[in-house]
Design a protein around this motif. Structure first.
Motif, PDB file in Angstrom:
ATOM      1  N   TRP A   1       0.813  -1.217   0.000  1.00  0.00           N
ATOM      2  CA  TRP A   1       0.000   0.000   0.000  1.00  0.00           C
ATOM      3  C   TRP A   1       0.852   1.276   0.000  1.00  0.00           C
ATOM      4  CZ3 TRP A   1      -0.083  -3.743   3.797  1.00  0.00           C
ATOM      5  CH2 TRP A   1       0.556  -3.439   4.989  1.00  0.00           C
ATOM      6  N   LEU A   2       2.169   1.144   0.242  1.00  0.00           N
ATOM      7  CA  LEU A   2       3.037   2.318   0.205  1.00  0.00           C
ATOM      8  C   LEU A   2       3.772   2.442  -1.135  1.00  0.00           C
ATOM      9  CD1 LEU A   2       4.667   2.338   3.758  1.00  0.00           C
ATOM     10  CD2 LEU A   2       2.718   3.656   2.928  1.00  0.00           C
ATOM     11  N   ARG A   3       3.503   1.527  -2.061  1.00  0.00           N
ATOM     12  CA  ARG A   3       4.190   1.561  -3.352  1.00  0.00           C
ATOM     13  C   ARG A   3       3.345   2.278  -4.402  1.00  0.00           C
ATOM     14  NH1 ARG A   3       6.733  -4.536  -4.130  1.00  0.00           N
ATOM     15  NH2 ARG A   3       7.154  -4.962  -1.931  1.00  0.00           N
TER      16      ARG A   3
ATOM     17  N   TYR B   1      -3.800   2.080   0.074  1.00  0.00           N
ATOM     18  CA  TYR B   1      -3.197   3.353   0.473  1.00  0.00           C
ATOM     19  C   TYR B   1      -4.287   4.329   0.920  1.00  0.00           C
ATOM     20  CZ  TYR B   1      -1.009   7.937   0.167  1.00  0.00           C
ATOM     21  OH  TYR B   1      -0.564   9.196   0.456  1.00  0.00           O
ATOM     22  N   GLN B   2      -4.020   5.043   2.018  1.00  0.00           N
ATOM     23  CA  GLN B   2      -4.958   6.030   2.555  1.00  0.00           C
ATOM     24  C   GLN B   2      -4.337   7.417   2.433  1.00  0.00           C
ATOM     25  OE1 GLN B   2      -6.257   4.870   6.530  1.00  0.00           O
ATOM     26  NE2 GLN B   2      -5.989   2.711   6.000  1.00  0.00           N
ATOM     27  N   TYR B   3      -5.018   8.310   1.714  1.00  0.00           N
ATOM     28  CA  TYR B   3      -4.508   9.653   1.433  1.00  0.00           C
ATOM     29  C   TYR B   3      -4.913  10.582   2.573  1.00  0.00           C
ATOM     30  CZ  TYR B   3      -3.428  13.801  -1.423  1.00  0.00           C
ATOM     31  OH  TYR B   3      -2.898  14.964  -1.912  1.00  0.00           O
ATOM     32  N   ALA B   4      -3.931  11.061   3.345  1.00  0.00           N
ATOM     33  CA  ALA B   4      -4.209  11.832   4.557  1.00  0.00           C
ATOM     34  C   ALA B   4      -4.988  13.107   4.274  1.00  0.00           C
ATOM     35  CB  ALA B   4      -2.907  12.153   5.279  1.00  0.00           C
ATOM     36  N   HIS B   5      -4.766  13.722   3.115  1.00  0.00           N
ATOM     37  CA  HIS B   5      -5.421  14.989   2.813  1.00  0.00           C
ATOM     38  C   HIS B   5      -6.926  14.830   2.561  1.00  0.00           C
ATOM     39  CE1 HIS B   5      -1.854  17.473   2.778  1.00  0.00           C
ATOM     40  NE2 HIS B   5      -1.231  16.567   2.043  1.00  0.00           N
ATOM     41  N   ASP B   6      -7.364  13.593   2.402  1.00  0.00           N
ATOM     42  CA  ASP B   6      -8.793  13.360   2.200  1.00  0.00           C
ATOM     43  C   ASP B   6      -9.576  13.387   3.510  1.00  0.00           C
ATOM     44  OD1 ASP B   6      -8.574  13.181  -0.513  1.00  0.00           O
ATOM     45  OD2 ASP B   6      -8.462  10.993  -0.575  1.00  0.00           O
ATOM     46  N   THR B   7      -8.865  13.457   4.627  1.00  0.00           N
ATOM     47  CA  THR B   7      -9.541  13.418   5.925  1.00  0.00           C
ATOM     48  C   THR B   7      -9.550  14.808   6.555  1.00  0.00           C
ATOM     49  OG1 THR B   7      -7.553  12.984   7.235  1.00  0.00           O
ATOM     50  CG2 THR B   7      -8.643  11.084   6.232  1.00  0.00           C
ATOM     51  N   GLU B   8     -10.501  15.025   7.425  1.00  0.00           N
ATOM     52  CA  GLU B   8     -10.605  16.318   8.108  1.00  0.00           C
ATOM     53  C   GLU B   8      -9.410  16.553   9.022  1.00  0.00           C
ATOM     54  OE1 GLU B   8     -13.641  18.631  11.214  1.00  0.00           O
ATOM     55  OE2 GLU B   8     -14.219  16.713  10.304  1.00  0.00           O
ATOM     56  N   GLU B   9      -8.924  15.495   9.665  1.00  0.00           N
ATOM     57  CA  GLU B   9      -7.804  15.623  10.595  1.00  0.00           C
ATOM     58  C   GLU B   9      -6.450  15.620   9.902  1.00  0.00           C
ATOM     59  OE1 GLU B   9     -10.004  13.217  10.587  1.00  0.00           O
ATOM     60  OE2 GLU B   9     -11.295  13.506  12.341  1.00  0.00           O
TER      61      GLU B   9
ATOM     62  N   LEU C   1      -5.072  12.958   8.910  1.00  0.00           N
ATOM     63  CA  LEU C   1      -4.440  11.792   9.509  1.00  0.00           C
ATOM     64  C   LEU C   1      -5.193  10.538   9.085  1.00  0.00           C
ATOM     65  CD1 LEU C   1      -4.004  13.012  13.208  1.00  0.00           C
ATOM     66  CD2 LEU C   1      -2.157  12.699  11.534  1.00  0.00           C
ATOM     67  N   THR C   2      -4.476   9.412   9.025  1.00  0.00           N
ATOM     68  CA  THR C   2      -5.107   8.110   8.807  1.00  0.00           C
ATOM     69  C   THR C   2      -4.489   7.108   9.770  1.00  0.00           C
ATOM     70  OG1 THR C   2      -3.563   7.094   7.225  1.00  0.00           O
ATOM     71  CG2 THR C   2      -5.163   8.688   6.347  1.00  0.00           C
ATOM     72  N   ARG C   3      -5.093   5.934   9.860  1.00  0.00           N
ATOM     73  CA  ARG C   3      -4.561   4.872  10.723  1.00  0.00           C
ATOM     74  C   ARG C   3      -3.657   3.918   9.952  1.00  0.00           C
ATOM     75  NH1 ARG C   3      -8.464   1.692  11.938  1.00  0.00           N
ATOM     76  NH2 ARG C   3     -10.167   2.698  10.833  1.00  0.00           N
ATOM     77  N   MET C   4      -3.255   4.301   8.738  1.00  0.00           N
ATOM     78  CA  MET C   4      -2.424   3.436   7.899  1.00  0.00           C
ATOM     79  C   MET C   4      -1.065   3.168   8.559  1.00  0.00           C
ATOM     80  SD  MET C   4      -1.296   4.143   3.963  1.00  0.00           S
ATOM     81  CE  MET C   4      -0.502   5.695   4.402  1.00  0.00           C
ATOM     82  N   GLU C   5      -0.657   1.899   8.596  1.00  0.00           N
ATOM     83  CA  GLU C   5       0.640   1.515   9.147  1.00  0.00           C
ATOM     84  C   GLU C   5       1.724   1.722   8.087  1.00  0.00           C
ATOM     85  OE1 GLU C   5       3.484   0.906  11.312  1.00  0.00           O
ATOM     86  OE2 GLU C   5       1.627   0.397  12.360  1.00  0.00           O
ATOM     87  N   CYS C   6       2.745   2.492   8.416  1.00  0.00           N
ATOM     88  CA  CYS C   6       3.801   2.812   7.445  1.00  0.00           C
ATOM     89  C   CYS C   6       5.103   2.080   7.715  1.00  0.00           C
ATOM     90  CB  CYS C   6       4.055   4.324   7.420  1.00  0.00           C
ATOM     91  SG  CYS C   6       2.633   5.286   6.845  1.00  0.00           S
TER      92      CYS C   6
END
Length: 440
Positions: A369-371, A387-395, A397-402
Motif C-alpha cells: 500500500w506504500l508503493r 493506500y490512505q490519502y491523509a489529505h482526504d480526511t478532516e484531521e 491523519l489516517t490509521r495506515m501503518e507505514c
C-alpha cells in the motif's frame, strides 16, 4: 603427512552454493507462495505445461535454480542463454535452431539469465519466435520488468515474483549444507545455532550469500584432528562490513574538536569560544570546524531549536566566502548560538536506534500500500492497494501503518521538552492518541 582438505580435487574450486544447487522441486527451499502444494507455478512445472515467463526477484532467491529444475523435468529442448555474453548474432542462431525443432514437433525452452541486460533490439529479436511458439522464454531479472522488459515481450510472459528468503529458510539451507555429501557432510563441523542464525541474518534473504559465508567461516575455522570448529572471532571477520577509519595520527586535533563539542553541549559559551580559537590559531581549516557545527546543530540541538541548523549552515557559507581571518567572528557567532540554544539529542537517538535496526534486522520489502503503481503490471500485483490519502480526511491523519510488519509500533523519535521541541512533543502525543482512539 598429507595436508587436510575439505573436498576432493574436482570439487575444491566449486563454490558451496553451486555444489548444493537442488535438482528436484522437492528440495527447493522458499517461495512457498509459488511452489507450495497446489500453487500455480508448481503445477505448471509438475505437468510440464510451462509457458513464457519472467522470474523477478533479488539475487540469491532461486531464479536460476528454478530454471535448472525445469530443465531437468521438461520434455523440451532446454537452452541456457546469458544476456551478459550474447548478442544479436547468437540470438538469431538459437532462434533458427528452435524454429527447426518446432517444425519437427519439438519444443524449445530458452532460459535467459539477467534478461534486463538485453537492449531493446535484442529483446525484439525474441518477440516473433515467442509469438509463433518456436520458443518458451524464461527470463530471470533482478530489475522491475515494467521498466526493463519491452512492453510487447512482457505482455506475452507471465511474471512470477520471487521473494527474499526468510531467516528460517536460510537456516534450513545452512543445516543441509552441514550434512550433505555435496557440502560438509564428510567433515565434522562444529558450529552453533547462534552462529547459523547470525549468518542467516547477515545474508538478508540471499541463499548464495548465506552459503558462501558459511563456506568462508568453515574454511577459516580452527582445524583439529577431530573437527573443524567455527569460532566467534572467525565469524565476525566473515560477516562484519568494512568501515571507514579516521586518520588518528593527529590526536590533539581530535582532542580540541571534542572539547569544543562538549563545551557547547554543556551550554558553556566561554569555554566553547576558547577551544574554537585554540583550533583556529593552530591553523585548523575553518570549513572543518563549520562542518562540525552543522552536525552539532542537529545532533545536540535538533528540534529544540531548528534555527540552529540554519545558523550553522550560514556560518559555513560565510567561511567559504571570506575565509580566515575575517570568518572567525562568524564561527564565534555560531558557536555562541549553539552553546546557548536549548538542547535535545532526540534526533541523534532516533538515528542511532534506526541504524541499529537497519543493520541487525532483515530488510523487509516495502508494504504494497506504500508503493506507487505507474505500470499495468505493478497494478496487477496490487501495488498501491490499501493506500490512505491523509489529505482526504478532516484531521489530515489516517490509521495506515507505514512501518514493516516486524517493526510495527517501533518508536525512534522521542521528543523532549526543551525549547520548541515541547510543542513537537505535544503534537506527536496528540497524533498518537487520535490513532489509538480511532483504532478503538
Amino acid at each position: 603427512m598429507e595436508q587436510m582438505t575439505l573436498f576432493d580435487d574436482r570439487e575444491r574450486n566449486v563454490p558451496l552454493a553451486s555444489r548444493l544447487r537442488p535438482h528436484r522441486l522437492e528440495d527447493f527451499v522458499g517461495q512457498e507462495h509459488l511452489l507450495g502444494k497446489g500453487k500455480v507455478l508448481r503445477l505448471l512445472i509438475e505437468k510440464d505445461q510451462i509457458s513464457s515467463m519472467i522470474f523477478w526477484g533479488p539475487p540469491g532467491v532461486g531464479k536460476t535454480t528454478l530454471a535448472s529444475i525445469i530443465a531437468g523435468r521438461t520434455r523440451a529442448d532446454f537452452i541456457n542463454f546469458s544476456a551478459v555474453t550474447s548478442g544479436i548474432k547468437e540470438i538469431k542462431e538459437v532462434m533458427n535452431q528452435a524454429e527447426n525443432s518446432r517444425r519437427m514437433g519439438i519444443r524449445t525452452v530458452l532460459f535467459v539469465d539477467e534478461i534486463h541486460r538485453f537492449n531493446k533490439a535484442q529483446q525484439d529479436a525474441f518477440l516473433p519466435f515467442v509469438e509463433k511458439g518456436s520458443i518458451i522464454l524464461i527470463g530471470a531479472t533482478t530489475e522491475n520488468p515494467s521498466f526493463e522488459i519491452n512492453a510487447a515481450l512482457l505482455s506475452r510472459c507471465k511474471v512470477f515474483v520471487l521473494k527474499s528468503l526468510e531467516e528460517k529458510d536460510l537456516v534450513k539451507l545452512l543445516r543441509h549444507a552441514l550434512v550433505s555429501s555435496s557440502g560438509f557432510g564428510n567433515q565434522t563441523i562444529r558450529i552453533t545455532e547462534r552462529q547459523l542464525q547470525a549468518i542467516a541474518v547477515f545474508a538478508n534473504g540471499d541463499a548464495r550469500t548465506a552459503l558462501n559465508t558459511l563456506e568462508m567461516a568453515v574454511l577459516n575455522g580452527e582445524v583439529s584432528a577431530e573437527a573443524i570448529t567455527v569460532t566467534d572471532e572467525g565469524m565476525e571477520q566473515c560477516i562484519s562490513k568494512k568501515s571507514l577509519l579516521y586518520d588518528k595520527t593527529g590526536e590533539e586535533h581530535y582532542n580540541l574538536i571534542s572539547a569544543l563539542h562538549k563545551s557547547m553541549r554543556n551550554s558553556d559559551p566561554d569555554a566553547a569560544i576558547y577551544w574554537l580559537f585554540r583550533m583556529l590559531e593552530g591553523g585548523e581549516n575553518p570549513l572543518y570546524i563549520a562542518r562540525r557545527l552543522i552536525r552539532f546543530a542537529s545532533e545536540d540541538v535538533g528540534m529544540a531549536d531548528s534555527n540552529a541548523l540554519q545558523v550553522a549552515v550560514a556560518a559555513y557559507q560565510a567561511c567559504h566566502f571570506l575565509g580566515m581571518p575575517e570568518c572567525d567572528v562568524h564561527l564565534t557567532h555560531a558557536v555562541t548560538y549553539l552553546a546557548m540554544a536549548p538542547k535535545s539529542n532526540a534526533l541523534y537517538q532516533a538515528c542511532e536506534q534506526c541504524k541499529k535496526d537497519v543493520k541487525e534486522k532483515r530488510a523487509e520489502p516495502v508494504p504494497l500500500w506504500l508503493r506507487n503503481a505507474p505500470t499495468k503490471l505493478m497494478k496487477e500485483l496490487d501495488y498501491g492497494v490499501g493506500y490512505q490519502y491523509a489529505h482526504d480526511t478532516e484531521e489530515k491523519l489516517t490509521r495506515m501503518e507505514c512501518l514493516p510488519e516486524s517493526l510495527k509500533g517501533r518508536e525512534y523519535y522521542k521528543p523532549g521538552v526543551q525549547g520548541a521541541e515541547k510543542q513537537v512533543k505535544e503534537r506527536l502525543e496528540t497524533v498518537k492518541k487520535w490513532k489509538h482512539l480511532s483504532e478503538g
